[in-house]
Enzyme design. Structure first.
Site, mmCIF file in Angstrom:
data_model
loop_
_atom_site.group_PDB
_atom_site.id
_atom_site.type_symbol
_atom_site.label_atom_id
_atom_site.label_comp_id
_atom_site.label_asym_id
_atom_site.label_seq_id
_atom_site.Cartn_x
_atom_site.Cartn_y
_atom_site.Cartn_z
ATOM 1 N N ARG A 18 36.896 49.067 46.965
ATOM 2 C CA ARG A 18 38.108 48.278 46.704
ATOM 3 C C ARG A 18 39.194 48.662 47.698
ATOM 4 O O ARG A 18 39.374 49.840 47.986
ATOM 5 C CB ARG A 18 38.587 48.521 45.272
ATOM 6 C CG ARG A 18 39.700 47.623 44.810
ATOM 7 C CD ARG A 18 39.940 47.792 43.323
ATOM 8 N NE ARG A 18 40.487 49.099 42.972
ATOM 9 C CZ ARG A 18 39.816 50.060 42.372
ATOM 10 N NH1 ARG A 18 38.552 49.871 42.051
ATOM 11 N NH2 ARG A 18 40.380 51.213 42.093
ATOM 12 N N SER A 102 39.495 42.600 40.354
ATOM 13 C CA SER A 102 39.859 42.642 38.938
ATOM 14 C C SER A 102 41.352 42.393 38.741
ATOM 15 O O SER A 102 41.863 41.329 39.041
ATOM 16 C CB SER A 102 39.414 43.973 38.335
ATOM 17 O OG SER A 102 39.653 44.008 36.953
ATOM 18 N N HIS A 103 42.072 43.404 38.243
ATOM 19 C CA HIS A 103 43.478 43.257 37.885
ATOM 20 C C HIS A 103 44.425 43.624 39.029
ATOM 21 O O HIS A 103 45.642 43.520 38.874
ATOM 22 C CB HIS A 103 43.793 44.158 36.689
ATOM 23 C CG HIS A 103 43.563 45.609 36.980
ATOM 24 N ND1 HIS A 103 42.306 46.161 36.972
ATOM 25 C CD2 HIS A 103 44.423 46.614 37.318
ATOM 26 C CE1 HIS A 103 42.394 47.446 37.271
ATOM 27 N NE2 HIS A 103 43.663 47.737 37.494
ATOM 28 N N LYS A 112 31.809 45.122 43.219
ATOM 29 C CA LYS A 112 31.143 45.841 42.132
ATOM 30 C C LYS A 112 29.641 45.576 42.268
ATOM 31 O O LYS A 112 29.236 44.471 42.631
ATOM 32 C CB LYS A 112 31.622 45.350 40.767
ATOM 33 C CG LYS A 112 33.088 45.622 40.468
ATOM 34 C CD LYS A 112 33.451 45.088 39.085
ATOM 35 C CE LYS A 112 34.907 45.361 38.748
ATOM 36 N NZ LYS A 112 35.269 44.845 37.406
ATOM 37 N N ASP A 242 41.766 39.756 32.014
ATOM 38 C CA ASP A 242 42.128 40.238 33.338
ATOM 39 C C ASP A 242 41.547 39.313 34.402
ATOM 40 O O ASP A 242 40.938 38.286 34.094
ATOM 41 C CB ASP A 242 41.690 41.694 33.537
ATOM 42 C CG ASP A 242 40.190 41.886 33.531
ATOM 43 O OD1 ASP A 242 39.458 40.946 33.182
ATOM 44 O OD2 ASP A 242 39.737 42.996 33.870
ATOM 45 N N ASP A 244 39.064 39.261 36.580
ATOM 46 C CA ASP A 244 37.638 38.912 36.672
ATOM 47 C C ASP A 244 37.031 38.671 35.301
ATOM 48 O O ASP A 244 35.814 38.493 35.182
ATOM 49 C CB ASP A 244 36.856 39.980 37.434
ATOM 50 C CG ASP A 244 36.897 41.352 36.781
ATOM 51 O OD1 ASP A 244 37.843 41.632 36.015
ATOM 52 O OD2 ASP A 244 35.991 42.170 37.047
ATOM 53 N N ASP A 246 36.329 40.354 32.656
ATOM 54 C CA ASP A 246 35.399 41.221 31.925
ATOM 55 C C ASP A 246 36.109 41.988 30.813
ATOM 56 O O ASP A 246 35.451 42.576 29.966
ATOM 57 C CB ASP A 246 34.653 42.175 32.863
ATOM 58 C CG ASP A 246 35.565 43.137 33.605
ATOM 59 O OD1 ASP A 246 36.795 42.919 33.621
ATOM 60 O OD2 ASP A 246 35.047 44.098 34.200
ATOM 61 N N ARG A 247 37.455 41.981 30.816
ATOM 62 C CA ARG A 247 38.218 42.638 29.755
ATOM 63 C C ARG A 247 39.026 41.606 28.986
ATOM 64 O O ARG A 247 39.481 40.623 29.547
ATOM 65 C CB ARG A 247 39.172 43.683 30.328
ATOM 66 C CG ARG A 247 38.507 44.951 30.780
ATOM 67 C CD ARG A 247 39.540 46.002 31.139
ATOM 68 N NE ARG A 247 40.396 45.570 32.219
ATOM 69 C CZ ARG A 247 41.633 46.035 32.434
ATOM 70 N NH1 ARG A 247 42.170 46.924 31.597
ATOM 71 N NH2 ARG A 247 42.340 45.608 33.451
ATOM 72 N N HIS A 329 37.181 47.204 27.339
ATOM 73 C CA HIS A 329 35.794 46.956 27.736
ATOM 74 C C HIS A 329 34.899 47.061 26.503
ATOM 75 O O HIS A 329 34.951 48.066 25.780
ATOM 76 C CB HIS A 329 35.331 47.972 28.774
ATOM 77 C CG HIS A 329 35.937 47.768 30.132
ATOM 78 N ND1 HIS A 329 35.503 46.804 30.999
ATOM 79 C CD2 HIS A 329 36.938 48.421 30.769
ATOM 80 C CE1 HIS A 329 36.205 46.854 32.117
ATOM 81 N NE2 HIS A 329 37.081 47.825 32.001
#
Length: 455
Positions: A18, A102-103, A112, A242, A244, A246-247, A329
């Protein structure tokens, strides 16, 4: 390659790659990382998904070029949420790369990774080897390069998400959701249109500049518009995703926060009602409520370190049906042990429907304790400070599973160092708000000592 090594030091993290584009992460590095991952994974093909950041198309093309230079085919999923990529990895039995930050703010991007079956790839499970391959330089291209195949798995993913609830039994619900111009804008409507819900969707358009607010729902400021929408539309539940997707973080009908621990308890109870006696994994930052609720529903709580690689490993070892973290998560055995904010949201909506009471009332039995949330303090000598805290709290029950946890009859705390910064992270929980305030102030006084300030 000293210059390359310095660049890689900045972008290779514990669980992903990242950095700021193009200063730290550019198409050349993305191509080399794609080639290294394809070579390292030793599979016939890799999956590739990307978020909606402005840099994602160029970087995705570079990753694909790198993989194909090693003779590996690329299954291009196009725009995807991270949990859609995990679903694809599990259902297609292929390793995958998800291009997302992501965020993080718009200038960032990242990668990832997972192995076939959505198995995690982190620093100790392949990422260090991939970095070494990147540092070694690109080998000559193979005689027969790989090919790209476009594959749309959105409908199959939606079917999978909905398999976690009884769609036919769900009562009509009013749902407010904020996907922050991130990838939730792709997957959330596709799921909700198959449910009996009225959806009020904030910032649904995919826009990698994130024009309305950062795609980081853990910051209360970024939940402000969603809370207003919950009250305006008299929503039964609010969902904040968020970047992407996933959360997920929940808001109740009063526009009050639902902590990750309460959500873990709620989903754990639902999963245990389906499979009594199952094991449920939770990280050690979760509230006392979580293991209590797991036992009350006939389950076996399993405590782990913080972090998805630890959660997934312990779930694999124990056969646990579900795993939850305080950070939003949520992991499901039948989702290849991968995390999915949308599956967690659908399970919570199913529980809300079954209970036929407001979300605040459904969660009331789980609101048993008071917590500080995570508080960061800048500390240069992290280990020395941990030993000082251990000595000061020598009369408590201590363990070193992840940092230092000290437990008393009426309160507990965990202090653990950051993997990437000179920070100590403090979490405190107590039986009363007064005791929480007292113990949090005491712990911060010890941690910050010489008037160190919160970063």
């Amino acid at each position: 390659m000293p210059g390359v090594t310095a660049d890689l030091d900045r972008i290779f993290k514990a669980y992903d790659v990242r950095g700021v584009v193009p200063d730290e992460l550019d198409a050349d590095i993305a191509r080399r990382v794609g080639a290294a991952f394809a070579e390292w994974s030793k599979e016939r093909a890799i999956l590739l998904g990307r978020d909606c950041r402005l840099s994602s198309p160029e970087l995705a093309e570079a990753i694909a070029d790198g993989a194909m230079s090693r003779g590996v085919d690329v299954v291009d999923l196009g725009l995807a949420s991270t949990d859609l990529l995990y679903f694809a990895s599990g259902s297609q039995d292929l390793p995958g790369v998800m291009l997302t930050a992501s965020h993080n703010p718009k200038q960032y991007n990242g990668l990832k990774f997972c192995l076939a079956g959505a198995k995690p790839v982190g620093e100790d499970s392949g990422l260090r080897d991939i970095r070494a391959m990147v540092e070694a330089g690109e080998p000559p291209p193979v005689p027969e390069p790989g090919r790209v195949e476009r594959r749309d798995l959105l409908d199959a993913y939606v079917d999978h998400v909905l398999s976690f609830t009884d769609v036919a039994a769900m009562r009509p619900l009013v749902v407010a959701a904020d996907t922050a111009n991130g990838m939730g804008g792709l997957v959330l409507p596709a799921v909700m249109k198959r449910l009996p819900v009225t959806l009020h969707h904030l910032y649904a358009e995919l826009d990698g500049t994130f024009p309305n607010h950062p795609a980081d729902p853990i910051d209360p400021e970024n939940q402000r518009d969603l809370k207003a929408a919950v009250l305006e539309h008299r929503a039964d539940i609010g969902l904040a995703f968020d970047g992407d997707a996933d959360r997920v973080f929940l808001i109740d009908e009063k526009a009050e926060d639902v902590s990750g621990s309460l959500m873990t308890a709620l989903v754990a109870a639902a999963m245990l009602d389906r499979e009594p006696g199952a094991k449920v994994v939770h990280n050690l930052i979760c509230s006392w409520t979580v293991p209590e609720v797991i036992r009350e529903h006939g389950g076996v709580p399993v405590r782990t370190r913080v972090g998805h690689s630890f959660i997934k490993q312990v779930m694999a070892e124990t056969g646990a049906i579900f795993g939850g973290e305080h950070s939003g998560h949520y992991y499901f055995r039948e989702n290849y042990r991968a995390d999915s904010g949308l599956i967690a949201a659908v399970v919570a909506m199913g529980e809300l429907s079954n209970a036929n009471v407001p979300l605040s009332r459904l969660l009331a039995p789980f609101r048993r304790y008071f917590d500080s949330g995570e508080i960061n303090s800048r500390v240069e000598d992290q280990q020395g400070k941990l030993e000082l805290i251990a000595a000061r709290l020598a009369d408590g029950r201590q363990d070193r599973l992840d940092g230092l946890t000290v437990e008393y009859e009426d309160w507990w705390c965990n202090v653990r160092p950051s993997n990437t910064e000179p920070l100590l992270r403090l979490n405190v929980e107590a039986r009363t708000p007064e005791l929480l305030a007292e113990k949090t102030a005491m712990m911060l006084d010890v941690i910050r000592g010489e008037n160190r300030k919160e970063p």
